[in-house]
Each structure stands twice: as structure tokens, then as C-alpha cells.
Design an enzyme around this catalytic site. Structure first.
Site, PDB file in Angstrom:
ATOM      1  N   LEU A  24      30.486 -37.047  40.957  1.00 14.41           N
ATOM      2  CA  LEU A  24      31.273 -37.907  41.703  1.00 14.41           C
ATOM      3  C   LEU A  24      30.647 -37.856  43.287  1.00 14.41           C
ATOM      4  O   LEU A  24      30.854 -38.811  44.122  1.00 14.41           O
ATOM      5  CB  LEU A  24      32.572 -37.162  42.066  1.00 14.41           C
ATOM      6  CG  LEU A  24      33.472 -37.260  40.354  1.00 14.41           C
ATOM      7  CD1 LEU A  24      34.897 -36.558  40.583  1.00 14.41           C
ATOM      8  CD2 LEU A  24      33.751 -38.682  39.951  1.00 14.41           C
TER       9      LEU A  24
ATOM     10  N   GLY B 148      28.477 -32.411  48.638  1.00 18.68           N
ATOM     11  CA  GLY B 148      28.701 -31.775  50.151  1.00 18.68           C
ATOM     12  C   GLY B 148      28.153 -30.601  50.210  1.00 18.68           C
ATOM     13  O   GLY B 148      27.271 -30.199  49.810  1.00 18.68           O
ATOM     14  N   GLY B 149      28.600 -29.929  51.428  1.00 18.84           N
ATOM     15  CA  GLY B 149      27.888 -28.799  51.711  1.00 18.84           C
ATOM     16  C   GLY B 149      28.194 -27.471  50.821  1.00 18.84           C
ATOM     17  O   GLY B 149      27.184 -26.652  50.979  1.00 18.84           O
ATOM     18  N   PHE B 150      29.163 -27.509  50.211  1.00 18.69           N
ATOM     19  CA  PHE B 150      29.253 -26.415  49.100  1.00 18.69           C
ATOM     20  C   PHE B 150      28.465 -26.728  47.763  1.00 18.69           C
ATOM     21  O   PHE B 150      27.934 -25.880  47.260  1.00 18.69           O
ATOM     22  CB  PHE B 150      30.783 -26.456  48.651  1.00 18.69           C
ATOM     23  CG  PHE B 150      31.288 -25.428  47.786  1.00 18.69           C
ATOM     24  CD1 PHE B 150      31.104 -25.506  46.309  1.00 18.69           C
ATOM     25  CD2 PHE B 150      31.883 -24.546  48.018  1.00 18.69           C
ATOM     26  CE1 PHE B 150      31.471 -24.485  45.476  1.00 18.69           C
ATOM     27  CE2 PHE B 150      32.381 -23.459  47.367  1.00 18.69           C
ATOM     28  CZ  PHE B 150      32.064 -23.589  45.897  1.00 18.69           C
ATOM     29  N   GLY B 151      28.280 -27.997  47.432  1.00 17.83           N
ATOM     30  CA  GLY B 151      27.684 -28.331  46.354  1.00 17.83           C
ATOM     31  C   GLY B 151      28.019 -29.550  45.816  1.00 17.83           C
ATOM     32  O   GLY B 151      28.394 -30.478  46.420  1.00 17.83           O
TER      33      GLY B 151
ATOM     34  N   VAL C 283      30.322 -32.405  43.259  1.00 19.26           N
ATOM     35  CA  VAL C 283      31.459 -32.418  42.395  1.00 19.26           C
ATOM     36  C   VAL C 283      31.244 -33.247  41.307  1.00 19.26           C
ATOM     37  O   VAL C 283      30.639 -34.371  41.228  1.00 19.26           O
ATOM     38  CB  VAL C 283      32.467 -32.928  43.424  1.00 19.26           C
ATOM     39  CG1 VAL C 283      33.700 -32.986  42.722  1.00 19.26           C
ATOM     40  CG2 VAL C 283      32.598 -32.155  44.908  1.00 19.26           C
TER      41      VAL C 283
ATOM     42  N   LYS D 272      34.256 -28.795  41.500  1.00 17.14           N
ATOM     43  CA  LYS D 272      33.200 -28.312  42.641  1.00 17.14           C
ATOM     44  C   LYS D 272      32.204 -27.162  42.310  1.00 17.14           C
ATOM     45  O   LYS D 272      32.741 -26.046  42.316  1.00 17.14           O
ATOM     46  CB  LYS D 272      34.032 -28.020  43.860  1.00 17.14           C
ATOM     47  CG  LYS D 272      33.203 -27.988  45.175  1.00 17.14           C
ATOM     48  CD  LYS D 272      34.198 -27.477  46.303  1.00 17.14           C
ATOM     49  CE  LYS D 272      34.948 -28.729  46.738  1.00 17.14           C
ATOM     50  NZ  LYS D 272      35.637 -27.985  47.947  1.00 17.14           N
TER      51      LYS D 272
ATOM     52  N   ASP E 126      38.130 -28.628  59.455  1.00 17.17           N
ATOM     53  CA  ASP E 126      37.158 -29.609  58.912  1.00 17.17           C
ATOM     54  C   ASP E 126      38.036 -30.978  58.384  1.00 17.17           C
ATOM     55  O   ASP E 126      37.251 -31.406  57.267  1.00 17.17           O
ATOM     56  CB  ASP E 126      36.175 -28.975  57.724  1.00 17.17           C
ATOM     57  CG  ASP E 126      35.013 -29.813  57.518  1.00 17.17           C
ATOM     58  OD1 ASP E 126      34.502 -30.475  58.393  1.00 17.17           O
ATOM     59  OD2 ASP E 126      34.311 -29.513  56.636  1.00 17.17           O
TER      60      ASP E 126
END
Length: 833
Positions: free
Chosen positions: A521, A524-527, A529, A543, A640
Site C-alpha cells: 500500500l 514510510g519511515g517505519f517500513g 505497509v 505495517k 507527527d
């Protein structure tokens, strides 16, 4: 001849209409005995007003919003914001300004139209010799007999027929003899005073508790009156206040709930808004606006009967519903699918004569619709009476002050229970004897005889040896595992801290087709999705922490800690997590319309967001932030907020997501300072980006940026204009100062825009992005500003008025490290000076 006939007839009709209108106004002036200086009258026409004795309230004709319909209403006189507290002809508006409100000889208060027909009237049952109407300084409009020696012997009063506003001194309750009910009904919309779908009233049966209903369906229940701090069982937040005092009056012929102000110069009111929420507002002279002080429905557990019968809701747990101890889900499969509506059933059936009562503490008492009470009995007597009646399922005190008094007993199933960390009550529920632990450890120890000592020594010795060998084996196993997979071991031990349902890795892999690119999908900064579909058909969003991400378990745990304990319609719902092998993942409800930035910043997709959808998204984000800042169990600062972190469900309802950088405060804390600045450039407030100071006003700044982006359809960061080098905030400010704010609107919305809403949104957005945090409104104030009609304060120049490019050659001199990207990925490790 025919050509002239219609114009002549039209002119004749117009002249007659003007004549009768003038005559009506003359008659009203003759009969009127009042002007703006008196509160007593017999007749007033449109254009005239009546002021209460002390000058607090005013009665007259008004038109809400942009509507042309005319209504008779009462509003606050002393304040600048027009605030209607009562409307006479809610469902029968006048269509012109020729109405007259007058008192007739029998004692009726009637509203007449231009042709003298009755539009609305009071239902006075008694006649009077000299009937007059009077507006009291409490906001109560009364009809009285001017010849009566008793000034409070009213023929009729508006307090008996309230609208959506609960004023000090009014009643919420019922007459137990006649059945008359004092209740409140919402407006249909903020601009339409006609009867809405929601009512607010004291329950028609059972012990005193308040209900909000949508039609006939119960949406919220306050719980019964406890007496402690003048509050109801399910509303501990409505505590003792220096401004007002609640009271419950129970008399032989009536029972009602009311409140009074300690200082009559303070303006405070309770409103049932058009969305079915009970809110308390207090007027603040300094800000010249209404402060949202309290909300009755604070979280998801306030939804009536969410967990069914014998189920209990705990907002601090995930999932929030569980069965009371001694009960189990009636339909376990439905329970696993988060459908708790059918509630729970007993583990063991009752047999009446051998039953016992188990104490449950810290709860909201269940619905009292099937209950009985006695004010003179004590708790022991209450237990004895309940035990003798096989239909009695639970009992407790009626009043919890001073150690408790009175008796309240339930018959039938118990429903709408929730746990409270503080200020909950005790209840004693009938249980089968087998469900109680009758014997404690001290009694067991006392029963050991000397003949058993040797046996115990043998058992203990064997146990110690076995335990020693087991510990040695576990130690060797631990060393081996530590060498083999140190990181996996740490993560496994940390699962217990998350307090969330754990998904099996194989199920997640299967649901996402092994994390295929087809199911991806976004990133982002986390990884990354991914979209997934579980075996039961439920769609999820996964996520997945990237192995190269600088965010890790701490950020994951931070997100879980905050969002798992927050429940609101405008917050994304976290279903669980997966921490297995080298994987760390969060499992969310699936949002079919992805994120807000996916639409508003795309020249093809932005046409799908017309103005009504955009305005509802703005309001949804505002409501979610209001919950985070004020109404949630924790005071949460998101840190954020950006368009990419606003997800949209199938109906484009906004849901705030990504709490990996959030921080929470306790008590009255509202701000803090950090050396590690985290967030997204373009949305960060000046005081946070430069000095590391963050507060709820930092989120307000980010919200203001998003409002202007939603209106304009372009990002604040990277915004370009041929006429200047300012960013979106600077461009919006220039248009505002030139009186051309409407030009900020995205042309793709076409003809769907409401100019009033657009201009108001821009104005609120500019107020939110002011450089000085003290000048920015709070989220309660911002929510009111968006939906209100009152004049707004003038904004000052925004912070970060022009774009300041931060790259490798132009970084803040105090920064140790900075990372920015073109797609506004969150950054961290930016040291503030």
C-alpha cells in the site's frame, strides 16, 4: 387588455400585503407594554426584543446561519457570540419578518403570522385575569397572572419545554404522578433548530440515570446517581467544580436532576449537540468564546451495551470487552470476531438456595431499568432481601457517600458495565457457589498436621532437586539460544509488554501473499505497509518494520502504548501485532481509501474530494485531536500530524494514525522540551523545530497546515507561486490580508463549495499556524470555530512564513543529524538548540 390584467392584479396584491403588514406592526406596538428595558410584555413584533431582569438573556426573532426562516428564541444578551438557548417554533418557522408573539386573554402565549394565523402556541391549561409574559434572568420564559399574589404560580414556562440547552435551574427528570417528562432534544443540524434525532432525559423507569437516545435506541447511559462528588456512576469526570453544583431531587411526586452556578455572573450551559454528544461550555471573557469544558461521552466504552449482558468494557485493554469473572462468551466465534453484542453467560447455573454473592469493584453500575431501591436499608439488609428473592441478580448501596447507605437491587440480566481505574463502585453479583474460592492459603496451612510434616519434607526435597535440574537445563538452553538468535530472544521477551493480541507470522504471511508487491500500500519511515486478508475474510493493513529502518521496537512499543488505549471514531483502530523471528509488525483495520495525501495532492484523484468531503475530513481530524488533547484517558501529543498520517475509510471519514512519535502527559501537564526533535518538516511548529519545545499547540500548528493544504490541494513544503517565493502559509496569509482568501480554494472542487465554510476554514487554519503558541486556539476552541457562526479573532502572520530549504549544505548549526525526503517521511535525531 389581457397583457395589462396580471400586472394590475399583482400590484393590488402587493399593496394589500404591505397594508396588512403595516397594520400588524401598529397593532403590535399598541398592545405591547414592553421595550428593551423591561422583562414583562404582552406582545412583541419581529424587530423588537425583550431583555431579562438582570440583562443576561434576550428574547426576540432570529434567523440561524444563512437561512431566511424566522424563529422566536432566547439567547445570551451580554456576549458577542450569538448563542441560542431556546426556540419556540422549532418545526414551524416563519417565512418572513411579519410575526408577532403575544399573550391572549385565556393565558396562552401565541405566535402569529402576517395573516394572523397561529404558528405556535403554549399549552396553558389555566385561565388568568391579567395574563402577562416575562423573561426571567435564568433564561426561563414564563406566562403568569399579573393579579396573582404568588409570583411563581406560573401558567406556563419554557423550562418545562426545553430545547437542546440545559440551563442552570432547569430540570431533567419526570413527574412520577402525571408522567410529565422534562427532556432535551437536539437541533437537526447546527443551523437548523428543528427537532433532531437525539434526546437527553432521565430514564422513564428504574433508579435515576441519564440516557441519550437516537430515536428509541439508547446510545449512552450515565449510570445511576451515586451521590459521591454529585456524580453518576458512569461519569466520574463530571466531578465537583468551583463553577457549578449538581443535585438530584427525589420527592414523592417527581424526581429530577439539576445544577446551579456558584456565581451567577458566570455563563455555563450543557448542550445536546446535533451529533448526539452532551457537552458543557463555559464562557471565557478573556478569549471572547465558549470553552468546551466537559464531554459526557469520552471514549468507546461509553457506547451503550458495547459488551452485551455480563460483559464489561475496559478502555485500557485491547480488546476492550471481556466477560466478568465467572462468565464466558455466549457465542465464542462472534467474540473472536470482535462482535460482543450477544454478551456473556454464566459458567455455572444458579440454584437459588445455595447461591453466593461475589464482589466486583471499580465498575460503572449496570442499567437500572429492572431494579428496586430503598433508601433506609443498609448493605447487610440489602443482601438478605436479595438472597431470599431468586430473581434478584445483584445488589449494592444506593448512595456511596460516607461509607454507603440505602439499597439498590437488580432483577434480570446485567448490562452496560465498564471498568474504571478510579472512582468506580462496588457491586455484589449472584453467583453459583462453585464460582467462588472458599478456602484461602492461611486456612490450608493451618490444616497441616504433624503426621504430614515428613511427607512435606520429602515432597519439598524432591521438588528442589527437580527444580535445580530444570534450572540448569534452562540455563544451558538460554546460552545456546542467546548465541543463536539474540535479537529474536529479546523481542520474544518483550511481547508481554505490548498488551495486544498477537498474530502468528504464518497467518500474516498468508494474508499478504508473502508480502507481495501487489499487496503493498505504501512506505514510510517505519517500513512498508501491506494489505492483507485473514482466513475469516477480514481485511487488514500490516505495517512491517524495515530491517534498514532507524525506528525499532521502542517506536513500535510507543505506538502500541498510545493507540491501544485510545478509542475514537477518528483514530485508526489497532488490531494487534506480530513479533516473531526477525519480524516486527503492527496490524490495523484496513482503510480502503488509503491516506489523505493520496487524494489531495494528486491532480487526477483530487476531484474525488468535493468540498463537503473535505470539510468533513477537516472536522474529523479536529474531533480526533480534541479527543487526544482533552478527552482521552491520556493527554496525547501526536508530534507527527501530516496528510500522510490521516487515513480515510470507505466513506472518506478521517482517522488519525501513526503514533510512533507520540508522547503522553499526566495531570495538568501540557508541554515539554526535548533535544531529540522528531516529526516532518513543513508541519512542525517553529518553537518545536528550532527550540525543541512541544505541546498541544504544536499539534494545533500541524492541524492548521493540514487545513490549508486540504483547502488548496497543494503541499505546504515545496509550494510555488509565480508571484512570490512564499510557502503555502505565506500565500494564504497574503490572500487573507488582501481580502481574497477564497482564491486559495482548489479549483478541482468545482461548484460543490460552501463559501462560508471555505472562508471559515482558511481563517481557522491561519489562527492555528500563528508563530506564538499562546495565540493559537486550543482544539476545543478550533472545533467550535469551525462549526460556529460567531466572529473570529484576527490572525497574526504565520510561523515559517517563507520556505527555508534544509539540505546537506544548509542545516541548522545546532543539528547533529537531519534527514529529509521528498515524500515528507518523518525524521528524527535533529538536536534542538
Amino acid at each position: 387588455m389581457n397583457l395589462m390584467e396580471n400586472p394590475l392584479k399583482a400590484s393590488t396584491k402587493m399593496c394589500l400585503l404591505l397594508f396588512y403588514s403595516s397594520l400588524l406592526l401598529i397593532i403590535a406596538a399598541v398592545f405591547s407594554t414592553a421595550d428593551d428595558a423591561t422583562s414583562t410584555f404582552q406582545s412583541i413584533a419581529d424587530g423588537q426584543t425583550i431583555v431579562s431582569d438582570g440583562g443576561t438573556f434576550e428574547l426576540g426573532f432570529f434567523s440561524p446561519g444563512a437561512l431566511k426562516n424566522r424563529y422566536v428564541g432566547i439567547w445570551y444578551k451580554k456576549i458577542s457570540v450569538t448563542t441560542i438557548v431556546w426556540v419556540a417554533n422549532r418545526d414551524t418557522p416563519l417565512t418572513d419578518s411579519s410575526g408577532v408573539l403575544k399573550v391572549t386573554n385565556p393565558g396562552l402565549l401565541v405566535l402569529l403570522s402576517h395573516n394572523m394565523s397561529t404558528v405556535w402556541s403554549s399549552n396553558t391549561s389555566r385561565t388568568a385575569q391579567n395574563p402577562v409574559a416575562r423573561l426571567l434572568d435564568s433564561g426561563n420564559l414564563v406566562v403568569m397572572d399579573g393579579s396573582d399574589v404568588d409570583p411563581e404560580n406560573y401558567l406556563w414556562q419554557s423550562f418545562d419545554y426545553p430545547g437542546d440547552t440545559f440551563l442552570p435551574g432547569a430540570k431533567l427528570g419526570r413527574n412520577t404522578v402525571t408522567g410529565f417528562n422534562w427532556h432535551f432534544r437536539s437541533w437537526k443540524s447546527p443551523q437548523d433548530p428543528s427537532h433532531g434525532n437525539y434526546t437527553y432525559q432521565l430514564g422513564p423507569k428504574g433508579y435515576a440515570e441519564k440516557f441519550v437516545r437516537e430515536g428509541s435506541v439508547i446510545k449512552f447511559r450515565s449510570g445511576p446517581w451515586t451521590g459521591v462528588h454529585f456524580q453518576f456512576s458512569g461519569t466520574p469526570q463530571l466531578n465537583t467544580s468551583p463553577i457549578y453544583t449538581y443535585s438530584l431531587v427525589s420527592e414523592p411526586d417527581e424526581i429530577y436532576y439539576s445544577y446551579k452556578l456558584h456565581n451567577n455572573s458566570i455563563l455555563s450551559r450543557v448542550v445536546l449537540t446535533s451529533d448526539g454528544i452532551v457537552r458543557r461550555y463555559t464562557w471565557i471573557d478573556r478569549t471572547k468564546g465558549w470553552l468546551l469544558q466537559l464531554i459526557a461521552q469520552i471514549d468507546n466504552c461509553d457506547n451503550y451495551a458495547l459488551c452485551g449482558v455480563y460483559g464489561a468494557c475496559n478502555i485500557e485493554k485491547a480488546p476492550v470487552c471481556s466477560c466478568l469473572k465467572g462468565f464466558k462468551p455466549k457465542y465464542p466465534k462472534e467474540w473472536d470476531l470482535v462482535d460482543w453484542s450477544n454478551g456473556c453467560v454464566r459458567n455455572a447455573p444458579l440454584n437459588c438456595s445455595g447461591d453466593v454473592f461475589k464482589q466486583y469493584s471499580g465498575i460503572k453500575l449496570p442499567s437500572t431499568e429492572q431494579s428496586w431501591h430503598n433508601i433506609s436499608m443498609n448493605l447487610k439488609e440489602c443482601e438478605m432481601v436479595c438472597a431470599k428473592n431468586c430473581s434478584c441478580t445483584a445488589y449494592t448501596n444506593l448512595d456511596f457517600r460516607d461509607g454507603g447507605s440505602g439499597c439498590l437491587m437488580w432483577y434480570g440480566d446485567l448490562i452496560d458495565i465498564r471498568y474504571f481505574a478510579e472512582n468506580g463502585q462496588d457491586i455484589y453479583i449472584r453467583m453459583a457457589a462453585s464460582e467462588l474460592d472458599h478456602v484461602d492459603d492461611t486456612k490450608i496451612n493451618a490444616q497441616y498436621s504433624e503426621s504430614n510434616v515428613k511427607k512435606m519434607r520429602i515432597i519439598v526435597t524432591s521438588t528442589v532437586l527437580s527444580t535445580g535440574l530444570l534450572i540448569l537445563g534452562l540455563a544451558l538452553l538460554y546460552v545456546w539460544k542467546k548465541k543463536r538468535q539474540k535479537d529474536g530472544k529479546v523481542r520474544s521477551n518483550q511481547k508481554e509488554d505490548l498488551e495486544l493480541p498477537l498474530f502468528d507470522l504464518s497467518d500474516v504471511v498468508c494474508a499478504t501473499s508473502d508480502f507481495s508487491n501487489h499487496n503493498k500500500l505504501g512506505e514510510g519511515g517505519f517500513g512498508s505497509v501491506y494489505k492483507g486478508t485473514l482466513k475469516d475474510g477480514q481485511e487488514i493493513a500490516v505495517k512491517r518494520l524495515s530491517k534498514h529502518s532507524r525506528q525499532g521496537f521502542n517506536e513500535l512499543k510507543n505506538e502500541v502504548t498510545h493507540i491501544a488505549k485510545l478509542q475514537h471514531r477518528n483514530l485508526v483502530k489497532l488490531l494487534g501485532c506480530c513479533i516473531q523471528e526477525d519480524e516486527m509488525m503492527l496490524i490495523y483495520e484496513f482503510m480502503p481509501n488509503k491516506s489523505l495525501d493520496f487524494f489531495i495532492f494528486d491532480q487526477r484523484k483530487n476531484t474525488l474530494l468535493d468540498w463537503p468531503k473535505r470539510f468533513e475530513i477537516i472536522n474529523g481530524i479536529a474531533r480526533g485531536l480534541l479527543y487526544l488533547h482533552q478527552d482521552s484517558r491520556l493527554r496525547v501529543i501526536h508530534r507527527d500530524l501530516k496528510a500522510g498520517n490521516i487515513l480515510l475509510d470507505g466513506e472518506f471519514n478521517a482517522k488519525i494514525s501513526d503514533f510512533g512519535l507520540a508522547r503522553s502527559f499526566g495531570g495538568n501537564e501540557t508541554r515539554a522540551k526535548t533535544k531529540k526533535v522528531v516529526g516532518t518538516y513543513g508541519y512542525m511548529s517553529p518553537e518545536y523545530a528550532i527550540d525543541g519545545c512541544y505541546s498541544i499547540k504544536s499539534d494545533v500548528y500541524s492541524f492548521g497546515v493540514m487545513v490549508l493544504e486540504i483547502v488548496n490541494g497543494k503541499r505546504n513544503r515545496g509550494f510555488s507561486h509565480p508571484g512570490h517565493n512564499l510557502n503555502l502559509l505565506g500565500h494564504a496569509w497574503n490572500l487573507y490580508t488582501e481580502g481574497m482568501s477564497i482564491e486559495l480554494l482548489d479549483t478541482s472542487v468545482g461548484d460543490s463549495s460552501n463559501q462560508h465554510e471555505v472562508l471559515r476554514s482558511i481563517h481557522v487554519g491561519l489562527l492555528c499556524v500563528q508563530r506564538n503558541p499562546a495565540n493559537r486556539p486550543s482544539m476545543p476552541a478550533a472545533v467550535l470555530m469551525l462549526s460556529g457562526e460567531s466572529a473570529l479573532p484576527q490572525p497574526q502572520k504565520p510561523g515559517f512564513y517563507s520556505e527555508r530549504v534544509l539540505d546537506d549544505n544548509n542545516v541548522d548549526p545546532c543539528a547533529n543529524e537531519a534527514t529529509f525526503s521528498a515524500n515528507d517521511v518523518s525524521y528524527s535525531l535533529f538536536e534542538a538548540r
